[in-house]
Design a protein around this motif. Structure first.
Motif, short mmCIF file in Angstrom:
data_model
loop_
_atom_site.label_atom_id
_atom_site.label_comp_id
_atom_site.label_asym_id
_atom_site.label_seq_id
_atom_site.Cartn_x
_atom_site.Cartn_y
_atom_site.Cartn_z
N ILE A 80 -8.30 29.97 -68.11
CA ILE A 80 -9.70 30.24 -68.39
C ILE A 80 -10.61 29.10 -67.98
O ILE A 80 -11.82 29.28 -67.79
N LEU A 81 -10.06 27.92 -67.78
CA LEU A 81 -10.87 26.74 -67.46
C LEU A 81 -11.24 26.64 -65.98
O LEU A 81 -12.10 25.85 -65.61
N LEU A 82 -10.60 27.45 -65.15
CA LEU A 82 -10.81 27.35 -63.70
C LEU A 82 -12.13 27.99 -63.27
O LEU A 82 -12.46 29.11 -63.67
N ASP A 83 -12.87 27.28 -62.44
CA ASP A 83 -14.12 27.80 -61.85
C ASP A 83 -13.80 28.74 -60.70
O ASP A 83 -12.77 28.60 -60.02
N ASP A 84 -14.71 29.68 -60.46
CA ASP A 84 -14.63 30.50 -59.26
C ASP A 84 -14.91 29.62 -58.03
O ASP A 84 -15.68 28.66 -58.11
N VAL A 89 -11.17 33.88 -57.66
CA VAL A 89 -11.92 34.44 -58.77
C VAL A 89 -11.17 34.14 -60.06
O VAL A 89 -10.03 34.58 -60.25
N GLY A 90 -11.81 33.39 -60.96
CA GLY A 90 -11.18 33.03 -62.22
C GLY A 90 -11.54 34.00 -63.33
O GLY A 90 -11.95 35.14 -63.09
N GLU A 91 -11.41 33.53 -64.56
CA GLU A 91 -11.62 34.39 -65.73
C GLU A 91 -12.97 34.19 -66.40
O GLU A 91 -13.35 34.94 -67.31
N ALA A 157 -5.40 32.61 -62.04
CA ALA A 157 -6.04 33.19 -63.22
C ALA A 157 -6.19 34.68 -62.95
O ALA A 157 -5.92 35.15 -61.84
N SER A 158 -6.61 35.44 -63.95
CA SER A 158 -6.73 36.89 -63.76
C SER A 158 -7.94 37.45 -64.48
O SER A 158 -7.92 37.63 -65.70
#
Length: 324
Positions: A80-84, A89-91, A157-158
């Protein structure tokens, strides 16, 4: 020598079975994982969390929620911490997270402090979030519990899984129960984890439907909420209301007492006490703070053990916002 009773044998069987079930998910996690590589990690995170909550009391609830939203999607992996990015594409932009999940900057700040204390990048962002969630509970007056660590960070991420797996504010009891069951949680554990709503706030647009269309809501509370949340979408959408009107910044069992008096803010809150299968558990927690604290702590540990990346899987991110 006294013979064991049938109930004691049954209880022992439950413990043995639970241990057998839990072991694979948490086999490589340990409270002492960083004992040699970064022994100050727990004290460093605790101090940073305390500072963040002192600056903004609401932040504690936000970090707890961030941890939940991380673990419920592909496990506790910091996804959840990952930026797009242009190619990823992150969460963060998933429905349950967009304009809602917060505290990312606090986790980034804690990561910087931990790396400095460790003398390098040793502790994963997933572990930092897990420790910070526990410390947020404690700082807000809730129970403490041990945090096994050793998680590694995901490179993926999803957004789709975030949209499908996370419970929503308008869902009914059967739907919420199924989503928790899919992650291995019992009904009692689900009700205990819902008690995190003893702290925090929600936006008007998330409770408007309940406020203006449902009858099982305390009249005094409804009148108060309507003053800050108009019946139609517009300028009041982002206005906040406490999930627990009695103590929005203090961890306790008032949330359950409120449910018994039709004071649940979200539809998904009040369905826990509305003539269904969760009613008796809500009653128990409303009357027994110790039972709630114990069950909540155990359920948080179990949630932290959801499909962690360990060993050589994943990575330890240099920056929580992006893969290495």
């Amino acid at each position: 020598m006294a013979m064991p009773t049938l109930s004691s044998i049954f209880y022992l069987a439950i413990i043995i079975t639970s241990m057998a079930v839990a072991r694979p998910a948490s086999a490589q996690l340990s409270v002492s994982f960083y004992a040699k590589t970064c022994p100050s990690v727990f004290t460093t995170v605790r101090a940073a969390v305390r500072s963040a909550i002192n600056r903004e009391a609401r932040m504690g609830a936000s970090i707890i929620r961030l941890f939940f939203h991380d673990c419920f999607v592909n496990g506790c992996d910091g996804g959840i911490l990952l930026d797009d990015t242009g190619s990823f594409v992150g969460e963060k932009t998933a429905g349950p997270n967009a304009n809602s999940a917060r505290g990312f900057g606090v986790i980034d700040n804690i990561k910087t402090q931990v790396d400095k204390a460790c003398g390098g990048t040793v502790v994963s962002c997933a572990d930092i979030l897990a420790i910070a969630a526990r410390d947020s509970v404690v700082e807000l007056g809730g129970p403490t519990y041990s945090i096994p660590v050793g998680r590694r960070d995901a490179r993926t991420a999803s957004k789709d899984s975030a949209n499908s797996d996370l419970p929503g504010p308008s869902e009914d009891l059967d739907s919420i129960t199924k989503k928790f069951s899919n992650k291995g949680f019992t009904l009692r554990e689900m009700v205990a984890l819902s008690g995190a709503h003893t702290v925090g706030f929600a936006r008007c647009q998330l409770f408007r439907q309940r406020l203006y269309n449902e009858t099982n809501i305390d009249a005094t509370l409804a009148t108060s909420l309507k003053a800050n949340c108009a019946a139609t979408a517009g300028s009041t959408d982002g206005n906040l209301a406490a999930l627990d009107s009695q103590s929005p910044n203090r961890f306790g069992n008032n949330y359950y007492q409120g449910l018994m008096n039709n004071k649940g803010l979200l539809h998904s809150d009040q369905v826990l006490f509305n003539g269904g299968s969760a009613d008796s558990i809500v009653k128990t927690y409303s009357n027994d703070m110790s039972a709630f604290n114990t069950d909540f702590g155990n359920a948080m540990v179990k949630m932290g053990n959801l499909s962690p990346l360990t060993g050589t899987a994943g990575e330890v991110r240099l920056d929580c916002k992006k893969v290495n």
